[in-house]
Enzyme design. Structure first.
Site, PDB file in Angstrom:
ATOM      1  N   GLU A 249      -2.968   0.775  -8.811  1.00 37.28           N
ATOM      2  CA  GLU A 249      -1.901   0.366  -7.884  1.00 37.28           C
ATOM      3  C   GLU A 249      -0.523   0.607  -8.501  1.00 37.28           C
ATOM      4  OE1 GLU A 249      -2.536  -0.296  -4.944  1.00 37.28           O
ATOM      5  OE2 GLU A 249      -4.638  -0.896  -4.982  1.00 37.28           O
TER       6      GLU A 249
ATOM      7  N   ASN B 254       2.227   3.549  -7.463  1.00 34.23           N
ATOM      8  CA  ASN B 254       3.576   3.179  -7.013  1.00 34.23           C
ATOM      9  C   ASN B 254       4.669   3.945  -7.760  1.00 34.23           C
ATOM     10  OD1 ASN B 254       2.758   1.456  -5.030  1.00 34.23           O
ATOM     11  ND2 ASN B 254       3.144  -0.445  -6.166  1.00 34.23           N
TER      12      ASN B 254
ATOM     13  N   ARG C 153       0.346   4.371   3.533  1.00 37.45           N
ATOM     14  CA  ARG C 153       0.274   3.307   2.534  1.00 37.45           C
ATOM     15  C   ARG C 153      -0.083   2.019   3.260  1.00 37.45           C
ATOM     16  NH1 ARG C 153      -1.083   5.240  -1.369  1.00 37.45           N
ATOM     17  NH2 ARG C 153      -0.598   3.362  -2.497  1.00 37.45           N
TER      18      ARG C 153
END
Ligand SMILES: Nc1ncnc2c1ncn2[C@@H]1O[C@H](COP(=O)(O)OP(=O)(O)O)[C@@H](O)[C@H]1O
Ligand SMILES: Nc1ncnc2c1ncn2[C@@H]1O[C@H](COP(=O)(O)OP(=O)(O)O)[C@@H](O)[C@H]1O
Lengths: 148, 117, 148, 117
Positions: free
Chosen positions: C48, C52, C107
């Protein structure tokens, strides 16, 4: 387009990090779709070079810093393993098969020989009291599907 | 731990099965287990079964040579069986095959150790 | 003796490095003898945070640098993931479950929520145009055999 | 590639088997395969079989939600079967279970998709 990728890794000179280092480099290299044999050979040479930094470079001190840089360019990989440890006085002697300065630690003296044989190129530079750097290169033949 | 060592005795042979990865970090475990076993009774021979060894570097060679030298003093022999391909390449390079008995299986190794002794 | 270990990793902001990053951190953490579930959760949060940096921090440019520092102290681990990308204007909004600034890229806006839920602690600091840093902490209960 | 996608059709259901790791790097592969299959013929429902999926993060959730929205427009339903424990935790957190049919096996998912349609 030629693929390019790069990573840098540093970690403490602890023997528990030997397996960590070889898993990391193998994971990085896996994007070149190596064979099982090629991957095994890469793990072996990384293990040799990192173990040398820990045992010889830092003489088993656990607070030294071991660095690895890996670069992929096209089908080739360059891996640099270095320490800022005691360095090597006599490089020619050190690279002789079976030579070890630490027979009392049951070293075999085969580390450099394995690096030279498993990789296309193995360059060692060292300055006493400053450290040692090993640069390894290997060319991989990509399988067809990955070339697209 | 990334290496497990299992031992058993068959006749005059101490069979050592290595499971996992043998490197500078784990070699002392094998050395200690073998030395403890050898002190327990007069072992004549050692067989190292590598069937489930997934990794070995030159620290493994050093450890094997160390045990080989100890055995030699006592008149014992050493054998290695079930060598995976990647480890075979490392062992071959070291010249260990000239002094240590190599076998395809544990059984083959044991019978050859016993015949030759 | 309290175990201490540390590693630093940097790599280019390429999506192929997402799996590389999670394998590397998982390999480093494995010395704490985590359960399969704990290891899976660590891989997820690293994925994650690194995704990002690549998508949001560097907006899919492939030449940005993503950094990971991991430190083990005793039974605890601290992992810091950072980029020198565009940064976050409104941190409170960004951390809302389901909020995403890039719905066109499919997303889900669940990245921060997953990091918060899977780890004991999740601190985010960010400066617009300078970059973003996520610090994650987790405590592992070591099995008896490893405590010796 | 770290993700393989296998598809087959059973009645009105497009079955998609995911093998490997689903993340931001591999999600476009799944999206493209599903869109291609959906354009080939009027698929009503989609079943994603996760039995051999070893990793999934929130990029997977986004990809699944994207397909779900496309299906909804066409009156189709979506199901997921054989969810590994680690992936279950991620899906649960996302609230996807409220809108997508969850089944223990492919067979169960297919019969429920067909009964409810
Ligand atoms: N990083 C290093 N720092 C200092 N000395 C080194 C380093 N690497 C190798 N050496 C020297 O080179 C010798 C040969 O190394 P090698 O072939 O790997 O065998 P071994 O590690 O078994 O001794 C070592 O015994 C040591 O004296
Ligand atoms: N490293 C980063 N750099 C810039 N913006 C970020 C970064 N990480 C997160 N963000 C912002 O926070 C929002 C929420 O992040 P997250 O919860 O992970 O969801 P998602 O990645 O699905 O958008 C993102 O949409 C983005 O706007």
């Amino acid at each position: 387009m030629r693929r390019k990728n790069r990573m840098e890794l540093t970690f403490l000179s602890q023997s528990v990090n030997e397996s960590f280092a070889r898993i990391t480099v193998a994971a990085f290299i896996s994007q070149l779709n190596p064979t099982m044999d090629e991957l095994a050979d890469i793990k072996t040479v990384i293990s040799e070079a990192v173990t040398n930094c820990i045992i010889h470079g830092y003489e088993n001190r656990e607070d030294g810093i071991v660095s690895i840089v890996a670069e992929i360019e096209g089908e080739s990989v360059m891996i640099e393993i270095s320490d800022r440890g005691r360095g090597i006085e006599n490089l020619e002697l050190a690279r002789q098969p079976m030579y070890t300065s630490k027979p009392e630690l049951e070293r075999s003296g085969m580390g450099f020989t394995i690096m030279e044989n498993f990789m296309d190129e193995c360059t060692v530079t060292s300055t006493p009291h400053e450290g040692t750097k090993v640069v390894l290169r290997k060319h991989f033949s990509l399988s067809e599907e990955l070339l697209n | 731990m990334s290496l497990q060592v299992e031992t058993k005795r068959i006749g005059q042979v101490l069979c050592v099965q290595l499971i996992g990865e043998l490197d500078h970090h784990t070699a002392p475990i094998v050395r200690d287990v073998i030395e403890t076993e050898m002190n327990k009774s007069a072992t004549l021979h050692i067989l190292i079964n590598m069937k489930r060894l997934t990794f070995m570097d030159s620290s493994g060679i050093g450890m094997i040579l160390g045990r080989y030298k100890q055995l030699l003093q006592k008149g014992g022999k050493m054998a290695i069986s079930d060598i995976p391909a990647n480890i075979y390449r490392v062992l071959e390079m070291s010249g260990l095959f000239k002094i240590i008995l190599i076998a395809d299986s544990e059984q083959q190794a044991i019978s050859r150790l016993e015949v030759e002794s």
